[in-house]
Design a protein around this motif. Structure first.
Motif, PDB file in Angstrom:
ATOM      1  N   GLU A 109       0.827  -1.142  -0.086  1.00 28.80           N
ATOM      2  CA  GLU A 109       0.072  -0.064   0.149  1.00 28.80           C
ATOM      3  C   GLU A 109       0.832   1.419   0.061  1.00 28.80           C
ATOM      4  OE1 GLU A 109      -3.351   2.368   0.301  1.00 28.80           O
ATOM      5  OE2 GLU A 109      -3.020   0.412  -0.408  1.00 28.80           O
ATOM      6  N   ARG A 112       2.353   1.772  -3.603  1.00 32.41           N
ATOM      7  CA  ARG A 112       1.449   2.356  -4.433  1.00 32.41           C
ATOM      8  C   ARG A 112       1.330   3.901  -4.557  1.00 32.41           C
ATOM      9  NH1 ARG A 112      -1.191  -2.697  -3.793  1.00 32.41           N
ATOM     10  NH2 ARG A 112      -2.420  -2.068  -2.028  1.00 32.41           N
ATOM     11  N   ASN A 113       1.344   4.357  -3.046  1.00 33.64           N
ATOM     12  CA  ASN A 113       1.128   5.589  -2.746  1.00 33.64           C
ATOM     13  C   ASN A 113       2.658   6.388  -2.880  1.00 33.64           C
ATOM     14  OD1 ASN A 113      -1.523   5.406  -1.911  1.00 33.64           O
ATOM     15  ND2 ASN A 113      -1.108   4.948   0.057  1.00 33.64           N
ATOM     16  N   LYS A 119       4.688  13.987  -9.377  1.00 36.40           N
ATOM     17  CA  LYS A 119       3.264  13.447  -9.285  1.00 36.40           C
ATOM     18  C   LYS A 119       2.905  13.177  -7.721  1.00 36.40           C
ATOM     19  CE  LYS A 119       2.821   9.353 -11.361  1.00 36.40           C
ATOM     20  NZ  LYS A 119       1.944   9.595 -12.258  1.00 36.40           N
ATOM     21  N   GLY A 122       0.698  10.356  -6.109  1.00 31.71           N
ATOM     22  CA  GLY A 122       0.977   8.867  -5.841  1.00 31.71           C
ATOM     23  C   GLY A 122       1.025   8.038  -7.162  1.00 31.71           C
ATOM     24  N   GLY A 123       1.579   6.815  -7.190  1.00 32.50           N
ATOM     25  CA  GLY A 123       1.802   5.903  -8.327  1.00 32.50           C
ATOM     26  C   GLY A 123       3.074   6.535  -9.127  1.00 32.50           C
ATOM     27  N   ARG A 191       4.986  -5.168 -10.235  1.00 34.72           N
ATOM     28  CA  ARG A 191       4.365  -5.957  -9.354  1.00 34.72           C
ATOM     29  C   ARG A 191       5.644  -6.398  -8.158  1.00 34.72           C
ATOM     30  NH1 ARG A 191       0.579 -10.688 -10.651  1.00 34.72           N
ATOM     31  NH2 ARG A 191       0.346 -10.401  -8.495  1.00 34.72           N
ATOM     32  N   ARG A 194       6.448  -3.576  -5.905  1.00 29.79           N
ATOM     33  CA  ARG A 194       5.501  -3.239  -4.790  1.00 29.79           C
ATOM     34  C   ARG A 194       4.887  -4.396  -3.994  1.00 29.79           C
ATOM     35  NH1 ARG A 194       2.997  -0.870  -9.874  1.00 29.79           N
ATOM     36  NH2 ARG A 194       1.866  -2.661 -10.062  1.00 29.79           N
TER      37      ARG A 194
END
Length: 432
Positions: A109, A112-113, A119, A122-123, A191, A194
């Protein structure tokens, strides 16, 4: 007074968030009040992180004292200082230490933030990777060296970290996939970074590495990611974790102590200078800190490190320690805050200021009559009602504000109990 620098998007974001009872993610500087000493202390921490140091702060306050707002502002300041930030709220399925995927869920989480100044929403992980690869491409072209060797040379310091070898392998796989036009493999690399692969077999089939970021690797992965973003050209990384009270709520004493041990490890590394370019800002309640049965003070090693300065009494403060206490909102601060919200509405040039100063004091008097002093200590519903009050005036030109104030319903905030499972600390935290 209007605020011409407030963009329409920020204005709408602020007003929609306040009307819904949550803290806005953008435009915080337009509504912040007070907190000069606390902000200065955290800015010094961020500057230390940007200079290759480390920091860890536990922001402590009652429900409604301003933790969420304060943490969001600190995160935005870190972005302005060219740091990368990651943030997440702890929850029953997200914590620092676990064996059933909850710690991996927290890391996932937070990544992802991930945010940068370009930016902030997030991301930003992919853009950070692209920036790093772009720099390596320039070096490879300038020095006429193979791209793979340039990446290996740049990421060589990561091999000193736990999991560094596989991290480098995944970054190289991301570059190679981009070079080959293989979007599926690029997505697989993201992936893995993360921590979204639940099993090693799945990760091996997708990206060719034999390990994953699992529950036991979360803190080490934070340090590894901080080292990578510095190599990529950023000043450092700031990790913001809110709702730490969820550790206090764990029913299992063993689970609580394991999480407290992880916190102790993080604090020791920071205090002893064993990490570089990494800062932690954690938000929790006084019970989470001081409860001798279930809180951090129940863990003797943490209590000795987090104990506050005994000389800071009688109104004296010491903001050099790891604990930063946030006091409740004062009526004076709330008056300034209402004025700031009025100015946010007035940033729409077609509207102007909807009410005079006398309306602010009249609104506060009305709230005081309805719910007592709680209207400024936990101001969620007060602010929400004020935004709705101004929204009606904005959409119904010519309406007399005096006739509306008596009809405003302001309920006492019911979310101040430590046993509230929702742990909602949104607009009740609007204090700075």
């Amino acid at each position: 007074m209007t605020q011409p620098t407030l963009r329409p998007r920020d204005r709408d974001t602020i007003l929609q968030a306040l009307a819904a009872g949550v803290v806005p993610r953008l435009g915080l500087r337009h509504i912040q009040v007070g907190r000069a000493g606390e902000i200065a202390a955290l800015v010094r921490d961020i500057d230390r992180v940007a200079d290759g140091g480390a920091g860890m702060r536990l922001v402590v306050g009652e429900y409604g004292a301003g933790k969420t707002f304060f943490l969001n502002l600190v995160r935005l300041i870190a972005l302005e200082r060219k740091c990368v930030t990651i943030h997440a709220d702890l929850a029953p399925d997200r914590r620092l230490h676990a064996t059933g995927g909850q710690a991996r869920g927290l890391f996932s989480e937070a990544i992802r933030n991930m945010a940068t100044r370009t930016k902030p929403e997030g991301g930003a992980l992919a853009s950070i990777l692209e920036r790093f690869i772009g720099t390596c491409v320039q070096v490879a072209e300038t020095e006429a060296r193979p791209m793979e060797r340039v990446i290996d040379s740049a990421l060589a310091p990561l091999h000193e970290h736990l999991g560094g070898h596989d991290f480098v392998t995944v970054v190289k796989a991301y570059w190679q996939a981009g070079d080959d036009g293989d979007d599926g493999r690029k997505a697989a690399a993201l992936r893995w970074l993360r921590a979204e692969y639940p099993t090693k077999t799945e990760a091996r089939n997708a990206i060719g590495v034999r390990s994953i970021i699992d529950d036991a690797d979360v803190y080490d992965s934070f340090k590894l990611m901080a080292a990578f973003v510095r190599i990529a050209g950023y000043a450092g990384m700031v990790v913001v974790l809110d709702e730490m009270v969820n550790l206090y709520k764990l029913q299992s004493a063993q689970a609580r102590n394991q999480n407290y041990e992880q916190l102790l490890r993080m604090l020791n590394d920071v205090l002893q200078g064993d990490v570089a370019g990494l800062g932690f800002v954690l938000g929790g309640t006084p019970e989470f800190l001081m409860d001798s049965r279930r809180g951090l003070y129940s863990y003797q090693a943490l209590q000795s490190r987090l104990a506050e300065n005994g000389f800071a009494t009688g109104g004296l403060v010491d903001l050099s320690g790891p604990v930063v206490r946030l006091q409740g909102l004062t009526p004076e601060d709330l008056l300034v805050l209402l004025g700031n919200i009025r100015s946010v509405f007035a940033s729409n040039v077609d509207v102007g200021e909807l009410v005079p100063d006398s309306a602010l004091t009249a609104f506060m008097s009305h709230c005081n009559t309805r719910i007592g002093e709680a209207y400024f200590r936990t101001p969620r519903n007060t602010i929400k009602a004020f935004v709705q009050f101004l929204a009606v005036l904005e959409q119904n030109p010519g309406t007399d504000w005096r006739l509306l104030i008596g009809a405003v319903e302001v309920a006492n905030d019911e979310d101040s109990a430590i046993g509230d499972e929702d742990g909602d600390d949104e607009l009740a935290t609007l204090r700075l």
